[in-house]
Design a protein around this motif. Sequence first.
Motif, short mmCIF file in Angstrom:
data_model
loop_
_atom_site.label_atom_id
_atom_site.label_comp_id
_atom_site.label_asym_id
_atom_site.label_seq_id
_atom_site.Cartn_x
_atom_site.Cartn_y
_atom_site.Cartn_z
N ASN A 166 0.82 -1.23 0.00
CA ASN A 166 0.00 0.00 0.00
C ASN A 166 0.85 1.27 0.00
OD1 ASN A 166 1.06 -0.02 2.56
ND2 ASN A 166 -0.90 0.13 3.63
N SER A 180 7.77 -4.80 14.54
CA SER A 180 7.39 -6.12 14.00
C SER A 180 7.99 -6.33 12.62
CB SER A 180 5.87 -6.23 13.82
OG SER A 180 5.26 -6.25 15.04
N ARG A 195 10.40 -9.35 11.55
CA ARG A 195 9.82 -10.28 10.57
C ARG A 195 10.61 -10.33 9.26
NH1 ARG A 195 3.44 -10.48 12.02
NH2 ARG A 195 3.86 -10.50 14.26
N ASP A 251 8.02 -11.29 19.20
CA ASP A 251 7.24 -10.09 18.87
C ASP A 251 6.28 -9.78 20.02
OD1 ASP A 251 6.21 -7.97 17.54
OD2 ASP A 251 5.47 -9.08 15.81
N HIS A 278 8.66 -11.27 5.82
CA HIS A 278 8.51 -10.17 4.86
C HIS A 278 9.77 -10.09 4.02
CE1 HIS A 278 4.95 -8.81 6.80
NE2 HIS A 278 5.53 -8.29 7.85
P1 ADP Z 1 1.65 -6.11 15.61
O1 ADP Z 1 1.82 -4.76 16.26
O2 ADP Z 1 1.84 -7.27 16.53
O3 ADP Z 1 2.38 -6.23 14.31
P2 ADP Z 1 -0.72 -5.34 14.25
O4 ADP Z 1 -2.11 -5.32 14.78
O5 ADP Z 1 0.01 -4.06 13.97
O6 ADP Z 1 0.09 -6.24 15.23
O7 ADP Z 1 -0.70 -6.19 12.90
C1 ADP Z 1 -1.37 -7.40 12.76
C2 ADP Z 1 -1.23 -7.86 11.32
O8 ADP Z 1 -1.78 -6.89 10.41
C3 ADP Z 1 0.21 -8.04 10.90
O9 ADP Z 1 0.31 -9.17 10.05
C4 ADP Z 1 0.56 -6.77 10.13
O10 ADP Z 1 1.54 -7.03 9.14
C5 ADP Z 1 -0.79 -6.42 9.50
N1 ADP Z 1 -0.96 -4.96 9.39
C6 ADP Z 1 -0.64 -4.01 10.31
N2 ADP Z 1 -0.91 -2.78 9.86
C7 ADP Z 1 -1.43 -2.94 8.62
C8 ADP Z 1 -1.90 -2.04 7.63
N3 ADP Z 1 -1.88 -0.71 7.79
N4 ADP Z 1 -2.38 -2.57 6.47
C9 ADP Z 1 -2.37 -3.89 6.30
N5 ADP Z 1 -1.94 -4.79 7.18
C10 ADP Z 1 -1.47 -4.34 8.33
#
Ligand code: ADP
Length: 237
Positions: free
Chosen positions: A13, A42, A46, A170, A52
């Motif tokens: 994105n 993260s 990752r 994590d 990733h």
């Molecule tokens: P954490 O802080 O443990 O990474 P998040 O709630 O931020 O947990 O993320 C959970 C999942 O959603 C992860 O797989 C992350 O890669 C994905 N993610 C986080 N932010 C976004 C975003 N803006 N758009 C798409 N996916 C996202």
Amino acid sequence: MIEFDKVSKIYPNGMKALTDVSVKIEQGEFVAIIGLSGSGKSTFIRCINKMHDIEAGKLTVNGIDISKLKGKEVRSFRRNIGMIFQSFNLVKRISVIRNVLTAFVPDLPDWRKFLGIFPNENKIQALEALDNVHILDKAYTRVDQLSGGQQQRVALARALAQNPQIILADEPVASLDPVTSKQVMRDFKDINQKNKITILINIHDVDLALEYCDRVIGINKGKIVYDGKSSDITQDI
Ligand code: ADP
Ligand code: ADP
């Protein structure tokens, strides 16, 4: 050794989660990655196990440029890296020992995989791993009957059973109460000291990071803004 050389990670994105990150982590270090939610912690860890892929720069783990690894090579590379999550990622309705035994599944011949039967050698290794994190007495208890702290110990035992060189965690203590968080951090520290495993842990509690980890790396908006020994910071305060 883990080496980031001008690494950038851009999500599809357009979100630039890491920008030009350069850092070296030696074998056996216990490192805390701190930063606000959304800062890139993260993403940083990752990228190390190729959950990733990176868009720019070079990421080397034990001398291997990991962007070059493909298919089977990625799987065998990941066997060296234990992964721990905030939400434990255990199978709740089966026993503790069966959860730890899943660490050995990739090495089993197909017939054992199919029947779910593990060699005694694996059972001994699993029990040893549980002993290392002080939860041997729960080996035959179902995971859903354990507290959060106990479940995180099971996840740690499962990672240990893999006999990894690196453990990536994590936010392992984010959902635990303060007393349990300290106990789990103590387990990480013991494992780091006893087994010389490199441990990288994402944590937003700075006090815990300073108390248990040897080095603290601060990330903000995808960039490293601080990198130093915990003992140096503690002297400043
Ligand atoms: P954490 O802080 O443990 O990474 P998040 O709630 O931020 O947990 O993320 C959970 C999942 O959603 C992860 O797989 C992350 O890669 C994905 N993610 C986080 N932010 C976004 C975003 N803006 N758009 C798409 N996916 C996202
Ligand atoms: P932290 O672990 O410090 O909370 P993350 O590495 O999860 O930070 O996220 C860094 C930034 O990248 C955040 O802005 C987050 O929303 C975004 N992000 C994380 N995962 C994804 C994803 N899969 N797709 C798009 N954006 C993501």
